[in-house]
Scaffold this motif. Structure first.
Motif: not given
Length: 243
Positions: A120-147
């Motif tokens: 739902g969050t990704v859908a909203e980020l893309c909904r408000v983005l204009r065609p040709g617009g840019l998404v920039v993100l950072d986040t935490v991976n789902d791995t044992a080492v990240s935990r």
């Protein structure tokens, strides 16, 4: 208080802009995120900062020439962000109170590992983005080492406030790439890591870090960035007739 309880940010609101405080790592990540945002090509271009917190991206966005709209669930963070030049909007990233195709750039910094509805969050980020617009993100991976690094050791060493993350919500790059692809955004990811001298200066000496606090790395196992442009098709849920 349960893990990932957003009320924790109310308790920490005074620390958003403390250079060597608990959000120091978020300042470094904001600078690294900003490096992926090109300057605005014309006056009035809009950047939507989803989960903006205290507005740490604000000085970078101002320098790039965008109108900076910050959306956050917690009013405490928005009260801090507003005086920094952010247009504050109280709202949930799973239901952004913004018009479709209204943003030239959408930024999601250190928020996707906190949401309970990733599709739902990704859908909203893309909904408000204009065609040709840019998404920039950072986040935490789902791995044992990240935990281990982010939760077990990170909280013990003070890298992250205790209870701030729920590791069950961490996001694998392949999952995120697939979700954005559903909305015509081809996401490219790369690993990033904190500077070791910077970590030492902050954690041991308790001093602010100048220069590059976040560096690219070959591995996405802990932290990673992502960028992608909307292909030009209309976002899911938006008809051509409505354009």
């Amino acid at each position: 208080m349960a893990r990932n309880d957003p009320r924790q940010y109310d308790d920490l609101a005074a620390a958003w802009w403390r250079p060597a405080g608990p959000f120091a790592l978020l300042h470094w990540l904001a600078a690294a995120r900003a490096a992926l945002i090109p300057p605005a090509t014309a006056a009035g271009r809009i950047l939507v900062d989803a989960g903006c917190g205290g507005g740490l991206l604000a000085p970078h966005v101002r320098a790039k020439g965008y109108r900076h709209i910050g959306v956050d669930l917690r009013r405490s963070g928005l009260r801090v962000a507003g005086p920094r030049g952010v247009t504050p909007v109280n709202g949930d990233v799973t239901a952004l109170p913004l018009a479709a195709r209204s943003a030239d750039v959408v930024v999601a910094g250190e928020i996707l590992e906190h949401v309970t509805d990733l599709p739902g969050t990704v859908a909203e980020l893309c909904r408000v983005l204009r065609p040709g617009g840019l998404v920039v993100l950072d986040t935490v991976n789902d791995t044992a080492v990240s935990r281990l690094i982010t939760v077990t050791l990170g909280e013990r060493l003070g890298i992250a406030p205790a209870g701030l993350h729920d590791p069950a919500l961490f996001v694998a790059p392949r999952t995120l790439v697939a979700e954005f692809a559903r909305h015509d955004v081809a996401l490219t990811v790369r690993g990033v890591r904190p500077s070791l001298p910077g970590l030492f200066r902050w954690l041991v000496l308790r001093r602010a870090v100048s220069g590059r606090g976040i560096l690219p790395t070959f591995s996405t196992a802990i932290l990673y960035q992502g960028t992608g442009r909307h292909s030009g098709a209309f976002p899911t849920g938006v008809s051509r007739a409505a354009a």
